[in-house]
Design an enzyme around this catalytic site. Structure first.
Site, PDB file in Angstrom:
ATOM      1  N   ASP A 181     114.774  48.064  -8.361  1.00  0.00           N
ATOM      2  CA  ASP A 181     115.824  48.387  -7.376  1.00  0.00           C
ATOM      3  C   ASP A 181     116.755  47.188  -7.213  1.00  0.00           C
ATOM      4  OD1 ASP A 181     115.515  49.860  -4.019  1.00  0.00           O
ATOM      5  OD2 ASP A 181     117.113  49.936  -5.505  1.00  0.00           O
ATOM      6  N   SER A 218     106.489  53.193  -9.525  1.00  0.00           N
ATOM      7  CA  SER A 218     105.366  52.969  -8.597  1.00  0.00           C
ATOM      8  C   SER A 218     104.356  51.922  -9.042  1.00  0.00           C
ATOM      9  CB  SER A 218     104.612  54.283  -8.298  1.00  0.00           C
ATOM     10  OG  SER A 218     105.385  55.109  -7.454  1.00  0.00           O
TER      11      SER A 218
HETATM   12  N1  APR Z   1     113.411  46.392 -15.759  1.00  0.00           N
HETATM   13  C1  APR Z   1     112.340  47.193 -16.020  1.00  0.00           C
HETATM   14  N2  APR Z   1     111.221  47.205 -15.276  1.00  0.00           N
HETATM   15  C2  APR Z   1     111.180  46.374 -14.213  1.00  0.00           C
HETATM   16  C3  APR Z   1     112.249  45.513 -13.858  1.00  0.00           C
HETATM   17  C4  APR Z   1     113.402  45.556 -14.694  1.00  0.00           C
HETATM   18  N3  APR Z   1     114.476  44.778 -14.453  1.00  0.00           N
HETATM   19  N4  APR Z   1     111.883  44.824 -12.729  1.00  0.00           N
HETATM   20  C5  APR Z   1     110.641  45.222 -12.414  1.00  0.00           C
HETATM   21  N5  APR Z   1     110.201  46.142 -13.297  1.00  0.00           N
HETATM   22  C6  APR Z   1     108.923  46.853 -13.342  1.00  0.00           C
HETATM   23  C7  APR Z   1     107.773  46.257 -12.575  1.00  0.00           C
HETATM   24  O1  APR Z   1     107.129  45.256 -13.358  1.00  0.00           O
HETATM   25  C8  APR Z   1     106.887  47.483 -12.391  1.00  0.00           C
HETATM   26  O2  APR Z   1     106.092  47.680 -13.535  1.00  0.00           O
HETATM   27  O3  APR Z   1     109.130  48.131 -12.738  1.00  0.00           O
HETATM   28  C9  APR Z   1     107.876  48.647 -12.305  1.00  0.00           C
HETATM   29  C10 APR Z   1     108.054  49.217 -10.899  1.00  0.00           C
HETATM   30  O4  APR Z   1     107.993  48.158  -9.971  1.00  0.00           O
HETATM   31  P1  APR Z   1     108.929  48.104  -8.651  1.00  0.00           P
HETATM   32  O5  APR Z   1     110.308  47.816  -9.041  1.00  0.00           O
HETATM   33  O6  APR Z   1     108.237  47.217  -7.682  1.00  0.00           O
HETATM   34  O7  APR Z   1     108.926  49.614  -8.110  1.00  0.00           O
HETATM   35  P2  APR Z   1     107.814  50.434  -7.338  1.00  0.00           P
HETATM   36  O8  APR Z   1     106.438  49.948  -7.618  1.00  0.00           O
HETATM   37  O9  APR Z   1     108.153  51.875  -7.602  1.00  0.00           O
HETATM   38  O10 APR Z   1     108.096  50.095  -5.807  1.00  0.00           O
HETATM   39  C11 APR Z   1     109.307  50.540  -5.243  1.00  0.00           C
HETATM   40  O11 APR Z   1     109.858  48.345  -4.500  1.00  0.00           O
HETATM   41  O12 APR Z   1     111.723  47.171  -5.052  1.00  0.00           O
HETATM   42  C12 APR Z   1     111.168  47.959  -4.079  1.00  0.00           C
HETATM   43  O13 APR Z   1     113.047  49.055  -3.090  1.00  0.00           O
HETATM   44  C13 APR Z   1     111.923  49.253  -3.919  1.00  0.00           C
HETATM   45  O14 APR Z   1     110.734  49.828  -1.945  1.00  0.00           O
HETATM   46  C14 APR Z   1     110.853  50.112  -3.316  1.00  0.00           C
HETATM   47  C15 APR Z   1     109.600  49.672  -4.045  1.00  0.00           C
END
Ligand code: APR
Length: 172
Positions: free
Chosen positions: A33, A121
């Protein structure tokens, strides 16, 4: 549909639509995000605020998906979806599957034929990567969609390895 695994940053993918692992506020966060809003620029947040003001006053419910512009990203659209927080006591698998299914439905509505997904997630929301891979691959494989180029973009080598093993076994 071709499913390919990519290890790297989802924000640099040259696809029609990039899927964002958002939260229900649609107002940004960390992880994917944060990366999408940082690289895509303020127009994405402005579009999300418009969605909150118009259709999603209470926020985007878990498992649903909605598209915005992609700002400075190479992609044309961002499809925001809200994954479930992992629970050891409650089976929320259907909500995680819904993120993939609904994102593909929105992609079809847009006419997007190439879509990049993160491992929804599996970060802040703590879903075990192996189970998330099983759900992701099983769901996209079964989804009736016109998307032809589907990329699963894994940020770490470990996540990539888990998805690669799952793609081989689930494909069997
Ligand atoms: N590109 C691809 N994958 C990524 C990137 C990126 N730039 N940054 C992080 N990831 C990976 C993480 O390593 C993880 O495996 O994306 C996956 C999902 O992680 P999160 O981004 O933390 O998402 P999620 O677990 O769904 O949690 C969502 O986190 O950032 C907040 O606003 C968001 O509240 C929401 C929650």
């Amino acid at each position: 549909m071709r499913i390919t695994l990519v290890q790297g940053d989802i924000t640099v993918q040259h696809v029609d639509a990039v899927v964002n692992a958002a939260n229900s506020s649609l107002l940004g966060g960390g992880g994917v995000d944060g990366a999408i809003h940082r690289r895509g620029g303020p127009v994405i947040l402005a579009a999300c605020r418009e969605l909150r003001a118009s259709h999603y006053g209470e926020g985007l419910p878990t498992g649903q998906a909605v598209a915005t512009v992609a700002g400075e990203l190479p992609a044309r659209w961002v499809i925001h979806t809200v994954g479930p927080v992992f629970s050891a006591t409650e089976n929320r698998s259907h909500l995680l599957a819904s993120c993939y299914r609904e994102s593909l439905r929105v992609a079809d509505e847009l006419g997007a034929t190439s879509v990049a997904f993160p491992a929804i997630s599996t970060g802040v929301y703590r879903w075990p990567v192996d189970d998330a891979a099983r759900i992701a691959i099983g769901t996209v494989r079964a989804a009736p969609t016109r998307v032809t180029d589907l990329r699963l973009v894994l940020f770490t080598a470990d996540a990539y390895d888990v998805f690669e093993r799952t793609l081989e076994t689930e494909g069997a």
